[in-house]
Design a protein around this motif. Structure first.
Motif, PDB file in Angstrom:
ATOM      1  N   ASN A  28      24.892  13.189  22.085  1.00 14.47           N
ATOM      2  CA  ASN A  28      24.017  12.348  21.267  1.00 14.47           C
ATOM      3  C   ASN A  28      24.136  12.699  19.790  1.00 14.47           C
ATOM      4  N   GLN A  29      24.246  14.005  19.509  1.00 14.28           N
ATOM      5  CA  GLN A  29      24.377  14.457  18.125  1.00 14.28           C
ATOM      6  C   GLN A  29      25.688  13.964  17.520  1.00 14.28           C
ATOM      7  N   PHE A  30      26.761  14.062  18.295  1.00 10.23           N
ATOM      8  CA  PHE A  30      28.053  13.601  17.792  1.00 10.23           C
ATOM      9  C   PHE A  30      28.064  12.082  17.622  1.00 10.23           C
ATOM     10  N   GLU A  31      27.459  11.378  18.559  1.00 10.02           N
ATOM     11  CA  GLU A  31      27.401   9.918  18.463  1.00 10.02           C
ATOM     12  C   GLU A  31      26.656   9.485  17.202  1.00 10.02           C
ATOM     13  N   GLN A  32      25.565  10.175  16.867  1.00  7.81           N
ATOM     14  CA  GLN A  32      24.820   9.859  15.646  1.00  7.81           C
ATOM     15  C   GLN A  32      25.664  10.112  14.417  1.00  7.81           C
ATOM     16  N   PHE A  33      26.447  11.194  14.453  1.00  8.50           N
ATOM     17  CA  PHE A  33      27.354  11.511  13.346  1.00  8.50           C
ATOM     18  C   PHE A  33      28.393  10.405  13.168  1.00  8.50           C
ATOM     19  N   LEU A  34      28.954   9.933  14.274  1.00  8.69           N
ATOM     20  CA  LEU A  34      29.948   8.852  14.208  1.00  8.69           C
ATOM     21  C   LEU A  34      29.350   7.579  13.608  1.00  8.69           C
TER      22      LEU A  34
END
Length: 292
Positions: A28-34
């Motif tokens: 979820n954290q990486f998806e938000q970053f993307l």
């Protein structure tokens, strides 16, 4: 897609609930970053966007160990997507793990753990006996927190002094225990029968209301008693697992035997405890050898 992956690691890979939650948070954290930086979806992520994420984590002060754990989550996700032919190239390929200082496991020294288990005045009610059993099981068998919580009454063989433990990846192992622990188990079971109307009667450890014990209860219990008898920085259930392994090796137990008792899949995971044992051996050498 993400939900399919989480179901995959839950039902096919049999990851623990704690691991699944960690993977989900990392993804979820990486998806938000993307979304914020590239406007990409997870399946559209590139090698460069993942490297950029790693750099941003380091710049925010995230420890190398935590960054590597997050990358392990992404590697598992993209390996899954590649296998399902949702992507044609793994964007995590060639991204190397960050170097970390190998932290030695903390453990309670023998005099302190002996004073805790032999001299501590546990209350004579159900809660006091359960607290004692939690500590005795963690130190006496070296089982993990998740294994302790999922331990069933039928997993205890009082006649052969063994417990059956279902570990990671559903690997089953048998662990012997002492006569002292046997008496604690028998006393606890008797009090449990008299004091608690157990809703989860199949599980050994339950709350005062009869529900299965939960992680925070175990953490609070261990910390409460370790606070009284030791000054080590970490005071968690896992510290008692480290203590179990370290004391066995200090007393001359074979590394392979300790590996099997801990449920490790390879010796590499167990060898971290040999450093502490070497310190003990060096001390004995210095005291005993004529030329030391």
């Amino acid at each position: 897609m993400r939900e399919s992956f989480l179901k995959y690691i839950q039902y096919e890979k049999r990851f623990s609930a704690h691991t699944i939650t960690s993977y989900e948070n990392d993804i979820n954290q990486f998806e938000q970053f993307l979304t914020d930086n590239y406007g990409e979806k997870l399946e559209e992520a590139s090698h460069n966007s993942i490297r950029h994420w790693v750099v941003s984590l380091v710049e925010k002060g995230t420890s190398p160990r935590s960054v590597n754990r997050k990358m392990a989550s992404l590697r598992a996700l993209y390996k899954f997507l590649l296998k399902r032919e949702i992507i044609t190239k793994d964007p995590t390929w060639k991204i190397q793990a960050l170097k970390t200082n190998k932290a030695l496991p903390q453990f309670v020294n023998e005099p302190d753990i002996t004073r805790l288990l032999d001299q501590c005045e546990f209350s004579r009610d159900f809660e006091g006996k359960r607290d004692q059993l939690i500590l005795e099981l963690l130190y006496g068998t070296g089982i993990r927190l998740s294994e302790l919580i999922n331990l069933k009454t039928d997993d205890i063989d009082i006649y052969s002094n063994t417990i059956k433990v279902l570990g990671k990846r559903n690997k089953e192992r048998i662990i012997p225990f002492s006569n002292n622990l046997k008496h604690v188990i028998e006393d606890y079971k008797q009090l449990k029968k008299m004091s608690v109307s157990a809703k989860e009667d199949e599980y050994l450890l339950v709350t005062e209301t009869g529900d299965r014990c939960y992680p925070m209860l175990i953490y609070r219990t261990v910390k409460k008693y370790l606070n009284l008898f030791t000054t080590i920085e970490k005071r968690s259930p896992h510290v008692l697992r480290h203590t179990f392994a370290t004391h066995l090796l200090n007393k001359g137990a074979e590394l392979n035997a300790v590996k099997d008792l801990l449920g490790h899949s390879s010796l590499a995971a167990t060898q971290v405890y040999t450093h502490n044992s070497l310190d003990k051996l060096k001390s004995v050498f210095d005291q005993a050898h004529p030329k030391a």
